[in-house]
Enzyme design. Structure first.
Site, PDB file in Angstrom:
ATOM      1  N   GLU A   1       0.888  -1.344   0.029  1.00 31.85           N
ATOM      2  CA  GLU A   1      -0.058  -0.003  -0.079  1.00 31.85           C
ATOM      3  C   GLU A   1       0.625   1.377  -0.232  1.00 31.85           C
ATOM      4  O   GLU A   1       0.436   2.330  -0.521  1.00 31.85           O
ATOM      5  CB  GLU A   1      -0.887   0.014   1.161  1.00 31.85           C
ATOM      6  CG  GLU A   1      -2.092  -1.141   1.156  1.00 31.85           C
ATOM      7  CD  GLU A   1      -1.791  -2.273   1.641  1.00 31.85           C
ATOM      8  OE1 GLU A   1      -0.640  -2.505   2.121  1.00 31.85           O
ATOM      9  OE2 GLU A   1      -2.750  -3.182   1.666  1.00 31.85           O
TER      10      GLU A   1
ATOM     11  N   MET B   1      24.422   8.938   2.020  1.00 36.16           N
ATOM     12  CA  MET B   1      24.285  10.428   2.545  1.00 36.16           C
ATOM     13  C   MET B   1      24.594  10.073   4.231  1.00 36.16           C
ATOM     14  O   MET B   1      25.435  11.065   4.742  1.00 36.16           O
ATOM     15  CB  MET B   1      22.963  11.069   2.473  1.00 36.16           C
ATOM     16  CG  MET B   1      22.926  12.403   2.754  1.00 36.16           C
ATOM     17  SD  MET B   1      23.957  13.196   2.069  1.00 36.16           S
ATOM     18  CE  MET B   1      23.050  14.157   0.610  1.00 36.16           C
TER      19      MET B   1
ATOM     20  N   PHE C   1     -11.531  -6.986  13.605  1.00 39.27           N
ATOM     21  CA  PHE C   1     -10.454  -7.262  12.703  1.00 39.27           C
ATOM     22  C   PHE C   1     -10.032  -6.308  11.617  1.00 39.27           C
ATOM     23  O   PHE C   1     -10.772  -5.535  11.095  1.00 39.27           O
ATOM     24  CB  PHE C   1     -10.814  -8.761  12.053  1.00 39.27           C
ATOM     25  CG  PHE C   1      -9.906  -9.105  11.254  1.00 39.27           C
ATOM     26  CD1 PHE C   1      -8.545  -9.756  11.618  1.00 39.27           C
ATOM     27  CD2 PHE C   1     -10.121  -9.207   9.691  1.00 39.27           C
ATOM     28  CE1 PHE C   1      -7.755 -10.083  10.785  1.00 39.27           C
ATOM     29  CE2 PHE C   1      -9.118  -9.617   8.722  1.00 39.27           C
ATOM     30  CZ  PHE C   1      -7.820 -10.128   9.367  1.00 39.27           C
ATOM     31  N   GLN C   2      -8.886  -5.948  11.694  1.00 34.29           N
ATOM     32  CA  GLN C   2      -8.520  -5.079  10.523  1.00 34.29           C
ATOM     33  C   GLN C   2      -9.029  -3.709  10.970  1.00 34.29           C
ATOM     34  O   GLN C   2      -9.287  -2.890  10.039  1.00 34.29           O
ATOM     35  CB  GLN C   2      -8.426  -5.637   9.235  1.00 34.29           C
ATOM     36  CG  GLN C   2      -7.717  -6.612   8.842  1.00 34.29           C
ATOM     37  CD  GLN C   2      -7.372  -6.789   7.524  1.00 34.29           C
ATOM     38  OE1 GLN C   2      -8.328  -6.592   6.559  1.00 34.29           O
ATOM     39  NE2 GLN C   2      -6.257  -7.769   7.059  1.00 34.29           N
TER      40      GLN C   2
ATOM     41  N   LYS D   1     -17.528  -0.551   5.931  1.00 35.08           N
ATOM     42  CA  LYS D   1     -18.134  -1.371   4.721  1.00 35.08           C
ATOM     43  C   LYS D   1     -19.726  -1.392   4.883  1.00 35.08           C
ATOM     44  O   LYS D   1     -20.057  -1.529   3.643  1.00 35.08           O
ATOM     45  CB  LYS D   1     -18.028  -2.781   5.593  1.00 35.08           C
ATOM     46  CG  LYS D   1     -18.096  -3.839   4.320  1.00 35.08           C
ATOM     47  CD  LYS D   1     -17.349  -5.341   4.942  1.00 35.08           C
ATOM     48  CE  LYS D   1     -17.629  -6.348   3.931  1.00 35.08           C
ATOM     49  NZ  LYS D   1     -16.694  -7.338   3.711  1.00 35.08           N
TER      50      LYS D   1
END
Lengths: 566, 164
Positions: free
Chosen positions: A49, A474, A111-112, A161
């Protein structure tokens, strides 16, 4: 007519002329993905993602339009947070659509489930949790409006949802999109004042920043600058707004800025800053910044006025109307800067440029700067260059010599390693006919290397140029210069074989280990249709110069061993 | 020059949405400032809330905070309230045990400072006082001496004396 939340979402996206989503499916967005199956909108399936949000960001930077990303709840949403913060720091318009557990579950550690609006409150321009299907259409439209208006930025819309699944009979409201913002009513007065200050200047200088690119003001900026023959320096984010091939070009300022640019800022008597926010990497020690100059600051965000650098005249406006007004007023009144008034200053700048151009020493190893120079040459300076973060990023900024806006896609504010590859994906999707190159380091490229899978999947002809020095370059440079050469955890010798890795993804891999191979590899890489990974084994301990030590004045530049050559 | 830290009041008009207070609080905390007091309630338009915030800052900081507040999408207007053009008031509720020997001093305090008895139970009373910060500090000192058990104090509310 009955409509589901998913259908309403796509209606709103269509109204916003969204042609591409960068995303990744998951449990809470299954219904959206099911609707997507029936829709004609393009979806790029990334491999992580973070890749989706950076790709949406790269799409926005290259095209000047709002980039859109779609992810699921919980980990899908949290994986976008770095990318959201990245877009926020660089004022990039993106809309992030996240799934959420059903409204009845919110707050129950489902969940999630994660409170993504809470998490992103301080790194979005605004965010929404849509609780009713009745609010869905208006909210999505508003998100786009907020993302692109004023000082642009990321906007997140959290979609539970049940809201997406529910069905409504209600007609969609005719969403009224507010009219484009007007310039401030006193713009004429302020611009008259600015022109008065300009006409008195003997050593005028103008700083161009990312705001000019975001505000699509490059053209009017160029016209105004050329009319008065004001020398131009640029911030990292402003590169390309003014052509580096123009005689008035004085270079990028700041920590790794050109000698001429840092000297110009430190000696000018009038500094016009357009679309900049005076980042500390650009100003270095603020008390010693432009010590002899009156400062005019043009910026859309009132917060950036007088925050870091005190201005003598502030013009809070989009760059385009402000520059338009300056241009028009000076036309009407026939104003110019007499040659004799600025001759000495222009001569001085020419001298600084000649004295200490950006330069490097050659030897038997590949110099990273040389790779960028050759890349510039072979692409005629017309490629879109995305970068990761580190030494390679600075070399790209210094040596690619950008002539056009929206061509340098770099994580300026947040400094996000792993930005370049997915950003290049977004740029290539937005601009299929352009050459898009990700200039990377061997460290950064490994942070989102999974996106090679996306490139292969869609056959995107992104070219990846790895300046491979087997160090976090760097970090190593700072350790060499400021930490007694103690190379703590910056050694990356245990690297993958990038050619074989590319091949494992079904992508062509090329390698150069000697200077005489650079041109051939670049040529082959650029001419090969489709994606290519080019692995350049460069001088391991090359440093980026000039360098201004943080917290010291811009005039205190270190040059390493470059001075001998110049 | 000494840094001028002073308590300053801001009026913020916002959309009445669930997370708007979090956004405002976040704007302060992100810059490391404490909200000294806060009071909020709906306006004539129930979709719009007025919030009065006081904070201990310098003049430069308050200007910057106000700019940042105005940048929030749900903020319709944020501006400074300057004294003496604005009046600032707070309110306290104080619970006092009722005893014979203190009755007289309590009565005197209520009468002279415009207090009100809002609850009277056998043995204890809840009193209400309003005033500016200094008034209330003094009233609280006297209530402490009268054996105050507990109190609750609002944030500052403020209003300009006339249309500016």
């Amino acid at each position: 007519m009955q409509q589901t939340g998913s259908q309403i979402l796509f209606t709103a996206l269509k109204e916003e002329n969204v042609d591409t989503l960068f995303g990744y499916p998951g449990g809470c967005v299954m219904d959206i993905y099911d609707e997507l199956f029936r829709q004609e909108i393009r979806h790029i399936l990334v491999r992580h993602e973070q890749g989706a949000i950076h790709a949406a960001d790269g799409y926005a930077r290259a095209s000047g339009r709002v980039g859109v990303c779609l992810v699921t709840s919980g980990p899908g949403a949290t994986n976008t947070v770095t990318g959201i913060a990245n877009a926020y720091m660089d004022s990039i318009p993106v809309v992030v659509l996240t799934g959420q557990v059903p409204t009845a579950m919110i707050g129950n550690d489902g969940f999630q489930e994660v409170d993504i609006t809470g998490i992103t409150r301080t790194c979005t321009k605004h965010n929404f949790l849509v609780r009713n299907i009745g609010d869905l259409h208006r909210t999505v439209r508003e998100a786009f409006q907020i993302a692109r208006s004023g000082r642009p930025g990321p906007v997140l819309v959290d979609l539970p949802k049940d809201v997406i699944q529910s069905v409504t009979e209600a007609e969609l409201p005719r969403t009224v999109v507010p009219p484009a913002e007007e310039g401030r009513p006193d713009l004429e007065g302020l611009c008259t004042e600015a022109l008065k200050m300009l006409l008195q200047a003997k050593k005028p200088l103008i700083i161009v920043g990312g705001g000019v690119i975001l505000g699509k003001a490059s053209e009017v900026f160029r016209a105004f600058v050329k009319k008065f023959r004001i020398p131009v320096v640029s911030t990292l984010m402003g590169l390309g707004a003014f052509p580096a091939s123009d005689p008035l070009w004085t270079g990028m300022l700041g920590m790794h800025g050109a000698y001429s640019a840092n000297m110009a800022v430190s000696h000018c008597d009038l500094l016009i800053a357009v679309g900049v926010r005076f980042d500390d990497r650009a100003t270095s020690k603020v008390e010693a910044f432009a010590p002899h100059a009156k400062i005019i600051h043009i910026d859309i965000d009132p917060v950036s006025i007088d925050r870091i650098v005190r201005t003598d005249l502030a013009i809070v406006s989009h760059c385009t109307p402000a520059l338009d007004t300056l241009h028009r007023l000076s036309d009407e009144q026939g104003l110019t800067l007499p040659e004799r008034q600025i001759r000495a200053w222009l001569n001085q700048l020419r001298q600084w440029k000649a004295e200490m151009p950006l330069s490097y020493c050659r030897n038997q190893n590949i110099k990273p700067q040389y790779v960028i120079e050759k890349l510039h040459q072979l692409t005629q300076g017309r490629a879109i260059i995305a970068t990761e973060v580190g030494q390679h990023q600075m070399w790209a900024a210094q040596f690619y010599r950008f002539d056009e806006p929206n061509a340098f896609l770099t994580s300026g504010g947040l400094g996000t390693m792993g930005f370049g590859l997915p950003a290049a994906i977004g740029a290539q999707v937005a601009c299929p006919d352009r050459i898009v190159v990700d200039v990377a380091g061997d460290g950064s490229i490994q942070m989102n290397i999974q996106e090679l899978g996306t490139i292969a999947h869609y056959g995107l002809p992104v070219k990846v140029v790895i300046l491979n020095n087997l160090y976090l370059g760097m970090i190593r440079q700072w350790q060499e210069l400021f930490y007694g050469r103690r190379y703590s955890q910056s050694d990356m010798t245990q690297a993958p074989d990038f050619v074989k890795l590319a091949e494992a993804y079904g992508i062509k891999g090329l390698r150069a280990t000697k200077p005489e191979e650079v041109k051939r590899v670049l040529q082959e890489g650029l001419e090969t249709p489709g994606p290519v990974v080019m692995d350049f084994h460069v001088e391991p301990e090359e440093n980026v110069f000039p360098m201004v030590k943080p917290g010291t004045p811009l005039t205190e530049m270190a040059f390493g061993n470059v001075r001998a050559v110049a | 020059m000494p840094v001028q830290f002073k308590e300053r009041a801001i009026s913020v008009i916002v959309n009445n949405r669930p997370d708007v207070l979090a956004r405002i609080a976040g704007t302060f905390s992100a810059r490391g400032f404490n909200i000294e007091s806060i009071s909020a309630n709906i306006t004539r338009n129930p979709a719009v809330t007025k919030i009065i915030i006081t904070t201990l800052t310098t003049p430069e900081t308050i200007t910057n905070v106000i700019k940042q507040l105005n940048r929030l999408i749900d903020v319709l207007e944020a501006r400074r309230l300057r004294r003496p053009q604005a009046v600032c008031r707070e309110m306290i509720l104080a619970r006092i045990p009722l005893t014979k020997e203190r009755q007289e001093s309590l009565r005197e305090l209520i009468d002279t400072r415009g207090g009100k008895t809002v609850s009277l139970e056998p043995g204890s009373a809840v009193l209400e006082f309003t005033g500016d910060k200094e008034d209330l500090e003094e009233i609280l000192t006297r209530l402490e001496a009268l054996g105050m058990e507990d109190f609750s104090r609002t944030g500052v509310i403020a209003l300009e004396r006339s249309k500016s």
